[in-house]
Design an enzyme around this catalytic site. Structure first.
Site, PDB file in Angstrom:
ATOM      1  N   GLU A 187      62.879  70.111  80.182  1.00  0.00           N
ATOM      2  CA  GLU A 187      63.495  68.818  79.327  1.00  0.00           C
ATOM      3  C   GLU A 187      63.965  69.319  78.097  1.00  0.00           C
ATOM      4  O   GLU A 187      63.705  68.761  77.055  1.00  0.00           O
ATOM      5  CB  GLU A 187      62.407  67.781  79.200  1.00  0.00           C
ATOM      6  CG  GLU A 187      61.533  67.116  80.309  1.00  0.00           C
ATOM      7  CD  GLU A 187      60.592  66.322  80.122  1.00  0.00           C
ATOM      8  OE1 GLU A 187      60.142  66.274  79.006  1.00  0.00           O
ATOM      9  OE2 GLU A 187      60.175  65.667  81.141  1.00  0.00           O
ATOM     10  N   GLU A 298      58.474  66.266  90.730  1.00  0.00           N
ATOM     11  CA  GLU A 298      57.495  65.289  90.286  1.00  0.00           C
ATOM     12  C   GLU A 298      57.551  63.786  90.540  1.00  0.00           C
ATOM     13  O   GLU A 298      57.497  62.894  89.870  1.00  0.00           O
ATOM     14  CB  GLU A 298      57.529  65.395  88.560  1.00  0.00           C
ATOM     15  CG  GLU A 298      57.519  66.801  87.970  1.00  0.00           C
ATOM     16  CD  GLU A 298      57.459  66.401  86.424  1.00  0.00           C
ATOM     17  OE1 GLU A 298      57.389  65.411  85.784  1.00  0.00           O
ATOM     18  OE2 GLU A 298      57.909  67.724  85.858  1.00  0.00           O
TER      19      GLU A 298
HETATM   20  C1  GLA Z   1      57.201  64.782  82.557  1.00  0.00           C
HETATM   21  C2  GLA Z   1      56.445  66.284  82.366  1.00  0.00           C
HETATM   22  C3  GLA Z   1      55.330  66.544  83.111  1.00  0.00           C
HETATM   23  C4  GLA Z   1      54.455  65.251  82.550  1.00  0.00           C
HETATM   24  C5  GLA Z   1      54.880  64.007  83.013  1.00  0.00           C
HETATM   25  C6  GLA Z   1      53.870  62.974  82.770  1.00  0.00           C
HETATM   26  O1  GLA Z   1      57.703  64.413  83.798  1.00  0.00           O
HETATM   27  O2  GLA Z   1      57.637  67.169  83.169  1.00  0.00           O
HETATM   28  O3  GLA Z   1      54.848  67.627  82.540  1.00  0.00           O
HETATM   29  O4  GLA Z   1      54.173  65.323  80.997  1.00  0.00           O
HETATM   30  O5  GLA Z   1      56.145  63.851  82.223  1.00  0.00           O
HETATM   31  O6  GLA Z   1      52.597  63.133  83.199  1.00  0.00           O
END
Ligand code: GLA
Length: 387
Positions: A187, A298
């Site tokens: 990010e 994710e």
């Molecule tokens: C983002 C991050 C993860 C985690 C999620 C929330 O997607 O990449 O590491 O912090 O948020 O759990």
């Protein structure tokens, strides 16, 4: 006056509905069919919006089929070991359904300089000796889940970089040959604009360009510690913001130009039932066009994006979520060439341990297992999409 193409466009939803109903009827008559809707309809179904009426009521017919057995790429999950360590049911379910695990290895595994706490990572490395799991580490550098000594680093940029290099190489080196791939940095771009985020790490540098040189060095340090590990850049909202997607594409292209080691891109896909299918398709296609591996890293699907406290999780809502799970997987298969499909990883294991429910206190049910580790309709939607 409406043109022929306008008329046929208007009739298209009706024709599709008739095809789906007839197909569902034929499938129901076929005792060998474990499909809710025939595969031939998958592409069209994938193009429907989340409001699509896909009938998952026959899902029980799929009860012996597993996610990992139907997928042509690894299917993983990311969650803390306390879930499988404390529940035999969760542990069996995980072993049956998944062949990949994203392991939390944040910067807070080094809470004070030189002191590492890697028990969570060790747990999964050991688990992978018994159960065949491809391990993916997340995330070597991330400005969240990070101790203050890193974000408020006392010293100059050179000292900071030495600390980051030591952090990366201690962890990657310790798991050399065991953890197959890493999110090196997470990010670095703003949610929508694709400009560089003003994180604590970025503030240490005089310009975006100087900071990006540091970002590249992180990949080099990881590569030095395990030359065979696959290295990923990971970010979110790529299915929503084309500016951000293009910023990620430009970043990895600049890596390639400078010879910086990079193997893949993680697209987090914290999406919701209304996320645009066109946006997901565009992100998959643009990321795949880089020639790098593409990891849905994710995945979870929110049903209550406005966090309405009185929202009812009706059958209709659950069906819409199942349809979106199906679409996410079907579009991935259609738009990312097989050789670049690194896999789909679910974020959190069940609705009970979702980060949105536990940390953000949202009223939601974003995962494919319910709070008691039972399969939801969403599970069968995902299964359908993976086929
Ligand atoms: C983002 C991050 C993860 C985690 C999620 C929330 O997607 O990449 O590491 O912090 O948020 O759990």
């Amino acid at each position: 006056m409406r043109t022929f193409s306008q008329q046929s466009a208007a009739l298209r939803p009706l024709a599709l509905l008739i095809v789906l109903v007839v197909s569902a009827f034929l499938a129901a008559c076929n005792p060998n069919s474990d499909l809710v809707a025939p595969q031939a309809q998958a592409t069209e179904a994938a193009d429907l919006n989340a409001s699509a009426k896909i009938d998952f009521s026959n899902a029980a017919a799929d009860s012996n089929v597993t996610l990992k057995s139907v997928a042509s790429f690894p299917v993983g999950a990311a969650f803390n070991s306390k879930i499988t360590a404390s529940s035999a049911k969760a542990s069996q379910l995980f072993a049956a359904q998944f062949n990949a695990k994203t392991v939390h290895a944040y910067m807070n595994t080094q809470p004070t300089p030189g002191k590492f706490n890697l028990a969570e990572v060790d747990y999964w490395v050991k688990a992978a000796e018994k159960q065949s799991l491809r391990l993916h580490g997340h995330s070597l550098v991330y400005h969240m889940a990070v101790p203050e000594w890193f974000t408020q680093f006392k010293g100059n940029t050179g000292g900071f970089e030495n600390a980051v290099k030591n952090h990366i190489q201690t962890i990657v080196g310790r798991y050399k040959g065991k953890i197959k791939s890493w999110d090196v940095i997470n990010e670095i771009f703003d949610t929508n604009s694709g400009t560089i985020r003003k994180t604590a790490f970025r503030q240490l540098y005089a310009s975006d360009a100087a900071y990006l040189e540091f970002v590249k060095r992180c990949f080099q340090w990881a590569h030095e510690a395990d030359p065979n590990a696959l290295l990923f850049y990971n970010d979110f909202n790529l299915e929503v913001s084309t500016s951000k997607t293009e910023a990620v594409v430009a970043l990895v292209n600049s890596f390639k130009k400078s010879g910086t080691p990079i193997d893949g891109i993680g697209t987090q896909m914290h999406v919701n039932v209304s996320t645009s299918d066109a946006g997901m398709r565009n992100a998959y296609q643009r990321l795949a066009a880089t020639g790098l591996l593409v990891h849905v890293s994710e995945l979870d699907i929110v049903v209550n994006p406005t966090n309405d406290p009185s929202m009812a999780f009706t059958k209709q809502v659950q069906d819409a979520q199942a349809a979106k799970y199906q679409t996410v997987a079907a579009l991935y298969k259609q738009n990312v060439p097989a050789r670049l499909q690194y896999g789909i990883t679910l974020w959190s294991f069940s609705d009970a341990d979702s980060w949105l429910v536990v940390d953000k206190k949202q009223r939601d049910m974003p995962n494919v297992f319910d709070s008691n580790y039972n399969k939801k309709i969403a599970f069968f939607g995902l299964l359908q999409g993976l086929k």
